[in-house]
Design a protein around this motif. Structure first.
Motif, PDB file in Angstrom:
ATOM      1  N   UNK A  62       4.378  13.680   6.786  1.00 27.21           N
ATOM      2  CA  UNK A  62       4.222  12.289   6.389  1.00 27.21           C
ATOM      3  C   UNK A  62       4.282  11.339   7.574  1.00 27.21           C
ATOM      4  N   UNK A  63       5.109  11.654   8.567  1.00 25.41           N
ATOM      5  CA  UNK A  63       5.147  10.847   9.791  1.00 25.41           C
ATOM      6  C   UNK A  63       3.790  10.894  10.487  1.00 25.41           C
ATOM      7  N   UNK A  64       3.191  12.091  10.504  1.00 26.27           N
ATOM      8  CA  UNK A  64       1.861  12.216  11.078  1.00 26.27           C
ATOM      9  C   UNK A  64       0.835  11.402  10.307  1.00 26.27           C
ATOM     10  N   UNK A  65       0.959  11.400   8.976  1.00 25.29           N
ATOM     11  CA  UNK A  65       0.065  10.601   8.142  1.00 25.29           C
ATOM     12  C   UNK A  65       0.173   9.123   8.490  1.00 25.29           C
ATOM     13  N   UNK A  66       1.387   8.647   8.661  1.00 29.14           N
ATOM     14  CA  UNK A  66       1.607   7.241   9.002  1.00 29.14           C
ATOM     15  C   UNK A  66       0.960   6.894  10.336  1.00 29.14           C
ATOM     16  N   UNK A 132       7.147  21.792   1.145  1.00 26.91           N
ATOM     17  CA  UNK A 132       6.242  20.977   1.964  1.00 26.91           C
ATOM     18  C   UNK A 132       5.520  19.961   1.098  1.00 26.91           C
ATOM     19  N   UNK A 133       5.021  20.407  -0.049  1.00 21.23           N
ATOM     20  CA  UNK A 133       4.268  19.523  -0.937  1.00 21.23           C
ATOM     21  C   UNK A 133       5.164  18.442  -1.539  1.00 21.23           C
ATOM     22  N   UNK A 134       6.376  18.822  -1.932  1.00 19.42           N
ATOM     23  CA  UNK A 134       7.305  17.841  -2.502  1.00 19.42           C
ATOM     24  C   UNK A 134       7.680  16.785  -1.454  1.00 19.42           C
ATOM     25  N   UNK A 135       8.019  17.245  -0.246  1.00 18.31           N
ATOM     26  CA  UNK A 135       8.369  16.307   0.812  1.00 18.31           C
ATOM     27  C   UNK A 135       7.210  15.403   1.180  1.00 18.31           C
ATOM     28  N   UNK A 136       5.992  15.978   1.253  1.00 16.80           N
ATOM     29  CA  UNK A 136       4.810  15.179   1.563  1.00 16.80           C
ATOM     30  C   UNK A 136       4.502  14.166   0.476  1.00 16.80           C
ATOM     31  N   UNK A 137       4.658  14.560  -0.787  1.00 17.50           N
ATOM     32  CA  UNK A 137       4.416  13.654  -1.917  1.00 17.50           C
ATOM     33  C   UNK A 137       5.367  12.457  -1.860  1.00 17.50           C
ATOM     34  N   UNK A 138       6.645  12.734  -1.621  1.00 20.58           N
ATOM     35  CA  UNK A 138       7.646  11.664  -1.603  1.00 20.58           C
ATOM     36  C   UNK A 138       7.418  10.705  -0.431  1.00 20.58           C
ATOM     37  N   UNK A 139       7.127  11.250   0.747  1.00 18.38           N
ATOM     38  CA  UNK A 139       6.956  10.371   1.908  1.00 18.38           C
ATOM     39  C   UNK A 139       5.655   9.585   1.803  1.00 18.38           C
ATOM     40  N   UNK A 140       4.617  10.192   1.211  1.00 17.25           N
ATOM     41  CA  UNK A 140       3.358   9.465   1.011  1.00 17.25           C
ATOM     42  C   UNK A 140       3.570   8.269   0.088  1.00 17.25           C
ATOM     43  N   UNK A 141       4.409   8.430  -0.930  1.00 16.66           N
ATOM     44  CA  UNK A 141       4.731   7.301  -1.813  1.00 16.66           C
ATOM     45  C   UNK A 141       5.381   6.174  -1.015  1.00 16.66           C
ATOM     46  N   UNK A 142       6.293   6.545  -0.115  1.00 19.17           N
ATOM     47  CA  UNK A 142       6.982   5.540   0.692  1.00 19.17           C
ATOM     48  C   UNK A 142       5.999   4.809   1.608  1.00 19.17           C
ATOM     49  N   UNK A 143       5.059   5.535   2.195  1.00 25.08           N
ATOM     50  CA  UNK A 143       4.051   4.923   3.069  1.00 25.08           C
ATOM     51  C   UNK A 143       3.205   3.919   2.289  1.00 25.08           C
ATOM     52  N   UNK A 144       2.765   4.309   1.096  1.00 23.88           N
ATOM     53  CA  UNK A 144       1.924   3.429   0.287  1.00 23.88           C
ATOM     54  C   UNK A 144       2.703   2.203  -0.169  1.00 23.88           C
ATOM     55  N   UNK A 145       3.960   2.409  -0.539  1.00 22.05           N
ATOM     56  CA  UNK A 145       4.776   1.274  -0.982  1.00 22.05           C
ATOM     57  C   UNK A 145       5.025   0.284   0.158  1.00 22.05           C
ATOM     58  N   UNK A 146       5.187   0.802   1.370  1.00 19.68           N
ATOM     59  CA  UNK A 146       5.505  -0.072   2.502  1.00 19.68           C
ATOM     60  C   UNK A 146       4.274  -0.706   3.133  1.00 19.68           C
ATOM     61  N   UNK A 147       3.131  -0.003   3.086  1.00 18.71           N
ATOM     62  CA  UNK A 147       1.952  -0.464   3.819  1.00 18.71           C
ATOM     63  C   UNK A 147       0.705  -0.390   2.934  1.00 18.71           C
ATOM     64  N   UNK A 148       0.616  -1.244   1.937  1.00 19.36           N
ATOM     65  CA  UNK A 148      -0.544  -1.188   1.021  1.00 19.36           C
ATOM     66  C   UNK A 148      -1.874  -1.506   1.691  1.00 19.36           C
ATOM     67  N   UNK A 149      -1.852  -2.062   2.894  1.00 26.21           N
ATOM     68  CA  UNK A 149      -3.125  -2.362   3.582  1.00 26.21           C
ATOM     69  C   UNK A 149      -3.877  -1.092   3.980  1.00 26.21           C
ATOM     70  N   UNK A 150      -3.190   0.052   3.923  1.00 28.48           N
ATOM     71  CA  UNK A 150      -3.845   1.312   4.275  1.00 28.48           C
ATOM     72  C   UNK A 150      -4.437   2.024   3.055  1.00 28.48           C
ATOM     73  N   UNK A 151      -4.350   1.398   1.885  1.00 28.81           N
ATOM     74  CA  UNK A 151      -4.780   2.069   0.650  1.00 28.81           C
ATOM     75  C   UNK A 151      -6.235   2.518   0.722  1.00 28.81           C
TER      76      UNK A 151
END
Length: 287
Positions: A62-66, A132-151
């Protein structure tokens, strides 16, 4: 007698050319010993350690995704975005987290050398992929919640991943993803230098993400982000996607890299297997 003398002569010649009298180059012997030792450590983790390392593997992805989204937004370059994604893979290496396709070389060597069981290997694979999938799902939610401009970027990237089913191109991309991550794990094992670890992580991101390869854990983080951002991607469609991508990732890591590597060091595998036999006095190379 003549054959025995010939064998002794070969062993002496090998010792004169390297530190080991094994019938392989010293680097291969050292790599085999290290891979079996590390693989056995991974196989024998407790459930708690296995779950935590897998979850943090997904979070590091998820950090890499960000980082990828930030670079894509600023530059529009997929290659630079993939390079930035390597930051998450670097974090994964430093934190000793676990990524699914890292498990296709080291633990296999340990099992075949009889330092672990096939049940332990299946437990490692299944738990690592799920966490891996659970951790990625949770962190992706956090990224979207914090930075909606990347939607919009997330939706566009996820759509590209899932726009077609298994074709010659997508099958090859999934095979290459499994092979690449497994190979980089092997490359990282060959060096303890921090700069080499960073370079390997960035190379992984550049190739796998920058070239749009399909990877069960890495690509799913992008797809989850798009789902959280409102993309019309049902979880059933994602499950169907995983059902053919994940086995191809496994084939890429196992068949293209791990199996040939095992054949290359088969003499060492046979010796280590014999050392695990209580009735055999062959000394272990690993422990």
């Amino acid at each position: 007698m003549q054959m025995a003398g010939h064998d002794r002569g070969q062993a002496q010649e090998r010792r004169s050319l390297g530190a080991s009298d094994e019938p392989l180059e010293d680097a291969l012997v050292e790599g085999f010993v290290n891979s079996v030792r590390e693989g056995a450590n991974r196989l024998n983790r407790t459930w708690r350690a296995l779950i935590i390392t897998g979850l943090f593997g997904g979070i590091d992805v998820g950090i890499g995704l960000l980082a990828m989204l930030a670079v894509l937004d600023a530059t529009g370059s997929k290659l630079l975005g993939g390079l930035a994604f390597g930051v998450g893979l670097y974090a994964l290496r430093l934190a000793h987290s676990e990524l699914f396709t890292e498990d296709f070389l080291l633990p296999i060597h340990a099992v075949v050398a009889r330092h672990g069981t096939w049940w332990q290997l299946l437990r490692l694979w299944a738990t690592t992929l799920a966490t891996n999938l659970i951790g990625g799902w949770a962190f992706a939610w956090l990224v979207v919640a914090a930075l909606p401009r990347f939607d919009d970027l997330l939706v566009k990237s996820a759509t590209e991943y899932m726009s077609s089913g298994p074709t010659r191109e997508t099958v090859a991309l999934a095979l290459l993803a499994g092979f690449t991550i497994t190979l980089v794990t092997r490359m990282s094992q060959g060096s303890n230098e921090g700069i080499a670890t960073l370079a390997n992580a960035l190379i992984s991101g550049l190739l796998v993400v920058g070239l749009g390869m399909l990877h069960g854990a890495l690509s799913s983080a992008v797809i989850f982000g798009a789902m959280h951002a409102g993309a019309d991607i049902p979880y059933t469609d994602w499950l169907v996607w995983c059902a053919w991508v994940v086995p191809l990732n496994m084939a890429g890591g196992l068949v293209i890299l791990a199996l040939p590597r095992m054949v290359r060091t088969w003499e060492l595998v046979r010796r280590e297997r014999a050392a695990q036999d209580p009735d055999d006095d062959t000394p272990s190379m690993v422990l």
